[in-house]
Design a protein around this motif. Structure first.
Motif, PDB file in Angstrom:
ATOM      1  N   ALA A 225       0.887  -1.306  -0.046  1.00  0.00           N
ATOM      2  CA  ALA A 225       0.274   0.101  -0.540  1.00  0.00           C
ATOM      3  C   ALA A 225       0.533   0.778   0.156  1.00  0.00           C
ATOM      4  N   ASP A 226       0.028   2.284  -0.724  1.00  0.00           N
ATOM      5  CA  ASP A 226       0.969   3.530  -0.735  1.00  0.00           C
ATOM      6  C   ASP A 226       0.402   4.872   0.757  1.00  0.00           C
ATOM      7  N   PRO A 227       1.919   4.808   1.592  1.00  0.00           N
ATOM      8  CA  PRO A 227       1.602   5.411   3.241  1.00  0.00           C
ATOM      9  C   PRO A 227       1.121   6.679   2.824  1.00  0.00           C
ATOM     10  N   GLY A 228       1.392   7.507   1.728  1.00  0.00           N
ATOM     11  CA  GLY A 228       0.529   8.756   0.810  1.00  0.00           C
ATOM     12  C   GLY A 228      -0.762   9.036   0.872  1.00  0.00           C
ATOM     13  N   GLU A 229      -1.225   6.769   1.182  1.00  0.00           N
ATOM     14  CA  GLU A 229      -2.876   7.272   1.224  1.00  0.00           C
ATOM     15  C   GLU A 229      -3.562   6.444   2.696  1.00  0.00           C
ATOM     16  N   ALA A 230      -4.337   7.534   2.625  1.00  0.00           N
ATOM     17  CA  ALA A 230      -5.260   6.392   3.885  1.00  0.00           C
ATOM     18  C   ALA A 230      -6.351   5.099   2.925  1.00  0.00           C
ATOM     19  N   VAL A 231      -5.617   3.751   4.181  1.00  0.00           N
ATOM     20  CA  VAL A 231      -6.553   2.652   4.269  1.00  0.00           C
ATOM     21  C   VAL A 231      -7.348   2.909   4.752  1.00  0.00           C
ATOM     22  N   ARG A 232      -8.387   1.973   3.515  1.00  0.00           N
ATOM     23  CA  ARG A 232     -10.461   2.654   4.437  1.00  0.00           C
ATOM     24  C   ARG A 232     -10.218   0.833   4.769  1.00  0.00           C
ATOM     25  N   ILE A 233     -11.383   1.074   5.994  1.00  0.00           N
ATOM     26  CA  ILE A 233     -11.691  -0.241   5.942  1.00  0.00           C
ATOM     27  C   ILE A 233     -13.490  -0.112   6.135  1.00  0.00           C
ATOM     28  N   PHE A 234     -14.180  -0.566   6.026  1.00  0.00           N
ATOM     29  CA  PHE A 234     -15.954  -0.382   5.527  1.00  0.00           C
ATOM     30  C   PHE A 234     -16.486  -1.921   5.605  1.00  0.00           C
ATOM     31  N   SER A 235     -17.447  -1.362   6.257  1.00  0.00           N
ATOM     32  CA  SER A 235     -18.497  -2.224   5.948  1.00  0.00           C
ATOM     33  C   SER A 235     -20.043  -2.358   4.932  1.00  0.00           C
ATOM     34  N   ARG A 236     -19.780  -3.443   4.501  1.00  0.00           N
ATOM     35  CA  ARG A 236     -21.118  -3.456   3.205  1.00  0.00           C
ATOM     36  C   ARG A 236     -22.237  -5.183   4.051  1.00  0.00           C
ATOM     37  N   LYS A 237     -23.059  -4.538   4.354  1.00  0.00           N
ATOM     38  CA  LYS A 237     -24.419  -5.362   4.586  1.00  0.00           C
ATOM     39  C   LYS A 237     -25.719  -6.077   3.293  1.00  0.00           C
ATOM     40  N   GLU A 238     -25.455  -7.070   3.265  1.00  0.00           N
ATOM     41  CA  GLU A 238     -26.472  -7.550   2.561  1.00  0.00           C
ATOM     42  C   GLU A 238     -27.742  -8.360   3.225  1.00  0.00           C
ATOM     43  N   LYS A 239     -28.587  -8.900   2.172  1.00  0.00           N
ATOM     44  CA  LYS A 239     -30.255  -9.186   3.265  1.00  0.00           C
ATOM     45  C   LYS A 239     -29.322 -10.042   4.132  1.00  0.00           C
ATOM     46  N   ASP A 240     -28.547 -11.542   3.859  1.00  0.00           N
ATOM     47  CA  ASP A 240     -27.787 -12.130   4.941  1.00  0.00           C
ATOM     48  C   ASP A 240     -26.647 -12.053   5.261  1.00  0.00           C
ATOM     49  N   ARG A 241     -25.639 -11.177   4.878  1.00  0.00           N
ATOM     50  CA  ARG A 241     -24.552 -11.521   4.599  1.00  0.00           C
ATOM     51  C   ARG A 241     -23.653 -10.316   5.065  1.00  0.00           C
ATOM     52  N   VAL A 242     -22.953  -9.913   5.507  1.00  0.00           N
ATOM     53  CA  VAL A 242     -22.111  -8.817   5.695  1.00  0.00           C
ATOM     54  C   VAL A 242     -20.443  -8.671   4.920  1.00  0.00           C
ATOM     55  N   GLY A 243     -20.344  -7.931   4.450  1.00  0.00           N
ATOM     56  CA  GLY A 243     -18.674  -7.984   3.637  1.00  0.00           C
ATOM     57  C   GLY A 243     -18.177  -6.571   4.940  1.00  0.00           C
ATOM     58  N   ILE A 244     -16.464  -7.441   4.969  1.00  0.00           N
ATOM     59  CA  ILE A 244     -15.341  -6.431   5.732  1.00  0.00           C
ATOM     60  C   ILE A 244     -14.311  -5.773   4.397  1.00  0.00           C
ATOM     61  N   LEU A 245     -14.653  -4.654   4.119  1.00  0.00           N
ATOM     62  CA  LEU A 245     -13.440  -4.275   3.086  1.00  0.00           C
ATOM     63  C   LEU A 245     -12.949  -3.476   3.199  1.00  0.00           C
ATOM     64  N   PHE A 246     -11.530  -4.253   1.953  1.00  0.00           N
ATOM     65  CA  PHE A 246      -9.926  -3.385   2.942  1.00  0.00           C
ATOM     66  C   PHE A 246      -9.265  -2.893   1.847  1.00  0.00           C
ATOM     67  N   GLU A 247      -9.859  -1.400   1.743  1.00  0.00           N
ATOM     68  CA  GLU A 247      -9.068  -0.987   0.984  1.00  0.00           C
ATOM     69  C   GLU A 247      -7.566   0.304   0.761  1.00  0.00           C
ATOM     70  N   ASN A 248      -6.886   0.123  -0.197  1.00  0.00           N
ATOM     71  CA  ASN A 248      -5.471   1.118  -0.130  1.00  0.00           C
ATOM     72  C   ASN A 248      -5.351   1.522  -1.728  1.00  0.00           C
ATOM     73  N   ARG A 249      -4.594   1.875  -2.394  1.00  0.00           N
ATOM     74  CA  ARG A 249      -3.799   2.449  -3.160  1.00  0.00           C
ATOM     75  C   ARG A 249      -2.596   2.035  -3.028  1.00  0.00           C
ATOM     76  N   VAL A 250      -1.878   0.795  -4.223  1.00  0.00           N
ATOM     77  CA  VAL A 250      -0.852   0.441  -4.060  1.00  0.00           C
ATOM     78  C   VAL A 250       0.355   1.698  -5.056  1.00  0.00           C
ATOM     79  N   ARG A 251       1.332   1.149  -4.353  1.00  0.00           N
ATOM     80  CA  ARG A 251       2.232   1.892  -4.216  1.00  0.00           C
ATOM     81  C   ARG A 251       3.449   1.862  -5.175  1.00  0.00           C
ATOM     82  N   LEU A 252       3.927   2.405  -5.743  1.00  0.00           N
ATOM     83  CA  LEU A 252       4.772   1.885  -7.246  1.00  0.00           C
ATOM     84  C   LEU A 252       6.414   2.260  -6.364  1.00  0.00           C
TER      85      LEU A 252
END
Length: 297
Positions: A225-252
């Motif tokens: 991950a690019d340390p200059g960009e925030a790492v996002r940790i958030f959730s996404r709920k559905e009818k019968d399940r829940v998702g945990i998302l880890f999102e980051n920008r890849v550094r060069l």
């Protein structure tokens, strides 16, 4: 007899239920008899059912009828699907082993080379000697990572089922894990944007697997991950399940960072054993890992 005279063959469907009885077979002429699924779905598991099936087949053959079984085609399709999955798993295992063999050979060769230079004192300056020692340490650490990943892959890639823990609320399961993950990333000078909604639903996990998964996710972020960009940790709920998302920008990277994907494959295997799913999404420089957990009543 009319249909038979026209060359039309007749089969009795769902034998053993409703009007498809022994009396029907006795009073009418059929070319084939199709046993109801209730007789065949537990073949080999219930001696009584086995005896009934054998008797029906024997009776039908003595009366000149062929015998088919309801659900056999579905069983064949399911079996073929299982074989396909096994083949894909074998191919994936072969790919992992091949790539890991190459990746392990690379740092081992470098360690041997630098060790020989030091042993023969072929360095020119003390500064160069320290640089070779530093490179050996770096390659040794990389080798340890590869061996750890390979060992973990061997543990979770098998067919053995695991015993999940008693269902607990989503927040109860993940609050401490998320707190530790966020603190660790911040210590590594990453900014974390945490926005998880604590849904009032229960999930069932293996704590040991979840610790390994979070370690793999965290290592992946620190490595790529690019340390200059925030790492996002958030959730996404559905009818019968829940998702945990880890999102980051890849550094060069300044230098090529080797990846064989075994860490992600380990996460996928562990999530599958917990009846969940791991989804990886890549879009330009954005990288996202999604851990999906089904609700448990």
């Amino acid at each position: 007899d009319f249909f038979h005279s026209k060359g039309i063959k007749i089969a009795l469907d769902d034998f053993g239920t409703g009007i498809s009885t022994f009396e029907t077979v006795r009073d009418y002429t059929f070319d084939a008899l199709k046993m109801d699924m209730g007789f065949v779905k537990k073949i080999g598991k219930d001696p009584k059912r086995d005896a009934i099936v054998i008797s029906i087949i024997d009776m039908a053959h003595r009366m000149g009828m062929k015998v088919v079984a309801e659900g056999i085609e579905n069983m064949r399709i399911a079996f073929q699907s299982l074989l396909n999955q096994e083949m894909e798993m074998m191919k994936e295992n072969q790919r992992i082993v091949t790539e890991m063999s190459h990746d392990i050979r690379t740092p081992v060769t470098a360690i041997m080379l630098y060790s020989e230079i030091l042993q023969k004192e072929q360095y020119k300056t003390e500064e160069q000697r320290k640089e070779y020692v530093k490179k050996i340490n770096k390659k040794a650490y990389r080798l340890k990572q590869l061996v750890d990943h390979l060992f973990e892959y061997a543990l979770v890639a098998g067919d053995e089922e695991i015993e999940l823990e008693e269902p607990e609320l989503f927040e109860t399961v993940f609050f401490d894990l998320f707190s530790e993950t966020c603190n660790y990333l911040e210590q590594k000078e990453f900014t974390v944007d945490f926005d998880v909604e604590w849904v009032e639903q229960k999930i069932s996990i293996s704590t040991d697997y979840m610790i390994r998964i979070m370690d793999n996710v965290t290592s992946n972020i620190i490595k790529y991950a690019d340390p200059g960009e925030a790492v996002r940790i958030f959730s996404r709920k559905e009818k019968d399940r829940v998702g945990i998302l880890f999102e980051n920008r890849v550094r060069l990277p300044e230098e090529k960072v080797e990846s064989n994907g075994i860490g992600i494959q380990n996460i996928k295997n562990m999530m599958k054993k917990m009846n969940g799913e791991c989804i990886v999404e890549k879009e330009n420089q954005e990288y996202r890992i999604i851990l999906v957990f089904p609700y448990v009543n």
